[in-house]
Design a protein around this motif. Structure first.
Motif, PDB file in Angstrom:
ATOM      1  N   UNK A   5       0.859  -1.488   0.010  1.00 47.17           N
ATOM      2  CA  UNK A   5       0.070   0.053  -0.057  1.00 47.17           C
ATOM      3  C   UNK A   5       0.962   1.394   0.066  1.00 47.17           C
ATOM      4  N   UNK A   6       0.674   2.159  -0.648  1.00 47.44           N
ATOM      5  CA  UNK A   6       1.299   3.617  -0.966  1.00 47.44           C
ATOM      6  C   UNK A   6       0.346   4.449   0.187  1.00 47.44           C
ATOM      7  N   UNK A   7       1.140   5.022   1.099  1.00 45.54           N
ATOM      8  CA  UNK A   7       0.664   5.969   2.090  1.00 45.54           C
ATOM      9  C   UNK A   7       1.249   7.313   2.195  1.00 45.54           C
ATOM     10  N   UNK A  24      -2.291   7.398   5.583  1.00 45.46           N
ATOM     11  CA  UNK A  24      -3.566   7.166   4.868  1.00 45.46           C
ATOM     12  C   UNK A  24      -3.208   6.704   3.431  1.00 45.46           C
ATOM     13  N   UNK A  25      -4.122   5.816   2.907  1.00 40.93           N
ATOM     14  CA  UNK A  25      -4.060   5.021   1.741  1.00 40.93           C
ATOM     15  C   UNK A  25      -4.005   6.013   0.440  1.00 40.93           C
ATOM     16  N   UNK A  26      -3.127   5.808  -0.242  1.00 41.70           N
ATOM     17  CA  UNK A  26      -3.148   6.705  -1.486  1.00 41.70           C
ATOM     18  C   UNK A  26      -2.891   5.847  -2.720  1.00 41.70           C
ATOM     19  N   UNK A  27      -2.789   4.667  -2.549  1.00 49.27           N
ATOM     20  CA  UNK A  27      -2.622   3.846  -3.837  1.00 49.27           C
ATOM     21  C   UNK A  27      -1.959   2.596  -3.494  1.00 49.27           C
ATOM     22  N   UNK A  28      -1.715   1.867  -4.500  1.00 49.55           N
ATOM     23  CA  UNK A  28      -0.760   0.558  -4.175  1.00 49.55           C
ATOM     24  C   UNK A  28       0.171   0.399  -5.311  1.00 49.55           C
TER      25      UNK A  28
END
Length: 151
Positions: free
Chosen positions: A102-104, A109-113
């Motif tokens: 997961x990109x945070x 907070x989740x922004x992408x993957x």
């Protein structure tokens, strides 16, 4: 190359209380094999994979609508930041034996993957050797596997 340059931004996620039945439906509808599990504030609490779901269903004696995603996520969620270098993210994948991160943001907070698929399909994101080395590390068995017929 930076993670932000190749990450998937339209990432689907679920909440800890989401049933595995609903998680599977999301995976099927959006052609993905994993979902970040996020809090109400979109902070990443874990990941649930199609493999996690299969094992939970085979071992818990309950149907998918009676098991929550949060019940099958394992411990810490390994993440990366949008400004991280892709090769550094690959090192995390290799060290933690995961195919997706997961990109945070700075608050978690989740922004992408970022998936291995993202790296492989974006020319110049990493060298072939970096990709193969990462995949080799991920695929190494976590514990010895008995070989049939070995003495």
């Amino acid at each position: 190359m930076k993670v932000r340059d190749i990450m998937t931004t339209d990432v689907k996620s679920c909440r800890p209380e989401t049933s595995l039945a609903e998680a599977v439906k999301l995976m099927w509808e959006h052609d993905c094999g994993a979902l970040p599990v996020v809090s109400a504030e979109r902070k990443v609490a874990g990941m649930v994979t199609d493999r996690d779901i299969c094992i939970a269903l085979a071992t818990r004696g309950r149907t998918a609508d009676r098991i929550a995603a949060g019940d099958v996520t394992a411990g810490k969620a390994y993440t990366c930041l949008p400004d991280d270098d892709v090769v550094a993210a690959l090192e995390t994948m290799k060290a933690q034996k995961v195919r997706r991160l997961p990109v945070v943001d700075a608050e978690g907070r989740l922004k992408g993957i970022l998936s291995l698929n993202d790296v492989v399909t974006h020319a110049g994101a990493a060298t072939a050797n970096e990709i193969v080395t990462t995949l080799t590390g991920i695929c190494e068995h976590r514990r010895p596997v008995a070989v049939a017929g070995a003495a």
